[in-house]
Design an enzyme around this catalytic site. Structure first.
Site, PDB file in Angstrom:
ATOM      1  N   TYR A 219       0.835  -1.205   0.000  1.00  0.00           N
ATOM      2  CA  TYR A 219       0.000   0.000   0.000  1.00  0.00           C
ATOM      3  C   TYR A 219       0.874   1.261   0.000  1.00  0.00           C
ATOM      4  O   TYR A 219       0.889   2.016  -0.957  1.00  0.00           O
ATOM      5  CB  TYR A 219      -0.915   0.005   1.225  1.00  0.00           C
ATOM      6  CG  TYR A 219      -2.221  -0.722   1.069  1.00  0.00           C
ATOM      7  CD1 TYR A 219      -2.367  -1.759   0.153  1.00  0.00           C
ATOM      8  CD2 TYR A 219      -3.321  -0.396   1.846  1.00  0.00           C
ATOM      9  CE1 TYR A 219      -3.565  -2.438   0.018  1.00  0.00           C
ATOM     10  CE2 TYR A 219      -4.531  -1.058   1.721  1.00  0.00           C
ATOM     11  CZ  TYR A 219      -4.649  -2.073   0.806  1.00  0.00           C
ATOM     12  OH  TYR A 219      -5.843  -2.736   0.688  1.00  0.00           O
ATOM     13  N   SER A 220       1.592   1.492   1.086  1.00  0.00           N
ATOM     14  CA  SER A 220       2.344   2.735   1.257  1.00  0.00           C
ATOM     15  C   SER A 220       3.417   2.906   0.188  1.00  0.00           C
ATOM     16  O   SER A 220       4.029   1.940  -0.278  1.00  0.00           O
ATOM     17  CB  SER A 220       3.002   2.770   2.643  1.00  0.00           C
ATOM     18  OG  SER A 220       2.038   2.847   3.661  1.00  0.00           O
TER      19      SER A 220
ATOM     20  N   GLU B 260      -7.308  -3.804   9.427  1.00  0.00           N
ATOM     21  CA  GLU B 260      -5.950  -3.576   9.936  1.00  0.00           C
ATOM     22  C   GLU B 260      -5.971  -2.683  11.166  1.00  0.00           C
ATOM     23  O   GLU B 260      -5.274  -2.943  12.150  1.00  0.00           O
ATOM     24  CB  GLU B 260      -5.085  -2.939   8.843  1.00  0.00           C
ATOM     25  CG  GLU B 260      -3.647  -2.702   9.278  1.00  0.00           C
ATOM     26  CD  GLU B 260      -2.797  -2.060   8.193  1.00  0.00           C
ATOM     27  OE1 GLU B 260      -1.570  -2.205   8.259  1.00  0.00           O
ATOM     28  OE2 GLU B 260      -3.359  -1.412   7.284  1.00  0.00           O
TER      29      GLU B 260
END
Length: 389
Positions: free
Chosen positions: A128-129, A244
């Site tokens: 993701y990041s 999460e």
């Protein structure tokens, strides 16, 4: 929580406690007490032991191989595993990727990936990041370009936990630049051994290697690697992030660490000649943490109940992430003040109860940043519950 449990739930707790005590290898429990980072081998070993009992994915529904437990039973199971110092299972596969795949993936994806997640045979990481897309995932720049038979993915992922021993990545990419940012994202399964994948270690402040930079140089993925529909990835990404953030509350691990620290503080003699727990300032801080832990436990249980009734967590996921991460830091800060210089003594030099606390304290500087920085989570809460803009 005892006051809220039925006789059947208390019986279930005793069953789980006895089973975990019989199953858990002592050396794995010792490693959990002495450090925060676990090897793939240790996590997979514990995952396989749980899977043999049908508990490898304890919060999944029966239709997908889970035990079909109630929210309270799941809560009890996680609490007993933490109290026994059991190592975690792979967070990304069991808690994040699995629910995303069985909720949005194809039947073929479910057949292919869910068994390996449940057993611990396959590990996942979360792509993701990025260097310029952390808490603001709508700024993702990694692209997926359609080609014959599949897609070509190019870009960079940052702070990718467990990428160095993951088999697969769930990868968020940009597939459409002609629409607003959130509308042009898609989610793919990516083989970490595929040509074009390069993993570079990032050593964190505690001196450990748990996160990485991942470079994707025109990596090919087949059409069947797409999860759900093209350009619908923002919906799936938010679903995963809510899971999460709820998991990152880490309420059970925090409870276990707090109880261990409290017991040690009752025995640790401070400069005044009395136990650290009897020092007024420290005692007040212990009381505050204990009160907040109790509130967090109840809130997490409420979120679990909502999920069972088909309501996905909204701002509640942000709330438990904020409070949970703050409590993790508060506990290690307390440990530093209780143990002082003794906290940095290496385990092999006789660290005992002080072992691992400095590592935890340093690494947990990041818990208020990952899974969406707390400042961003506060904005989500303000907008969704208070109507602020």
């Amino acid at each position: 929580m005892d006051a809220f449990l039925t006789p059947e739930e208390r019986s279930f707790r005793r069953e789980i406690r006895d089973a975990v005590a019989a199953m858990l290898p002592p050396e794995l429990a010792q490693k959990t007490r002495e450090g925060i980072h676990h090897s793939r081998q240790d996590m997979a070993r514990w995952n396989a032991l749980l899977d043999a009992r049908g508990w490898g994915a304890h919060h999944w529904p029966q239709d997908h191989g889970g035990p079909g437990w109630t929210p309270v039973q799941r809560f009890i199971f996680e609490a007993e595993c933490a109290a026994a110092d059991a190592p975690p299972t792979s967070v990304f596969g069991v808690y994040l990727v699995g629910p995303t795949i069985y909720s949005f993936g194809s039947e073929e994806q479910k057949r292919r990936y869910l068994p390996g997640i449940r057993s611990g045979a396959e590990f996942w990481c979360q792509g993701y990041s990025e260097p310029e897309a952390g808490s603001d995932l709508a700024a993702v720049r990694t692209t997926a370009r359609k080609v014959e038979g599949g897609w070509r993915i190019a870009g960079q992922k940052a702070w990718t936990t467990e990428a160095h021993f993951a088999d697969l990545m769930i990868c968020l990419t940009r597939t459409n630049t002609a629409v607003k940012s959130q509308a042009g994202l898609s989610l793919f399964v990516l083989d970490m051994q595929a040509p074009g994948v390069t993993i570079t270690p990032v050593i964190t402040i505690d001196g450990a290697h748990s996160v990485n930079s991942v470079f994707l140089d025109d990596v090919f993925v087949p059409d069947e690697a797409l999860i759900g529909e093209v350009d619908k990835g923002w919906t799936y990404a938010k679903f995963l992030l809510n899971h999460e953030r709820t998991n990152n509350a880490q309420v059970h691990r925090s409870r276990r660490e707090f109880e261990r620290l409290k017991a040690a503080a009752a025995l640790c003699i401070g400069e005044s000649g009395r136990p650290a727990l009897d020092e007024p300032g420290l005692r007040r801080r212990f009381a505050i943490v204990e009160q907040k832990l109790g509130g967090l436990e109840v809130t997490v249980l409420r979120v679990l109940i909502d999920q069972t009734q088909g309501r996905e967590p909204g701002p509640e996921a942000s709330i438990v992430k904020i409070i949970g991460s703050q409590l993790q830091q508060a506990i290690t800060e307390l440990a530093m003040d209780v143990f002082g210089a003794a906290a940095v003594v290496a385990p092999e030099a006789g660290g005992g109860e002080t072992a691992g606390w400095t590592e935890r304290h340093l690494f947990r500087r990041v818990v208020t940043i990952y899974a969406g920085a707390n400042e961003i989570q506060k904005t989500i809460v303000a907008r969704s519950t208070l109507g602020l803009r």
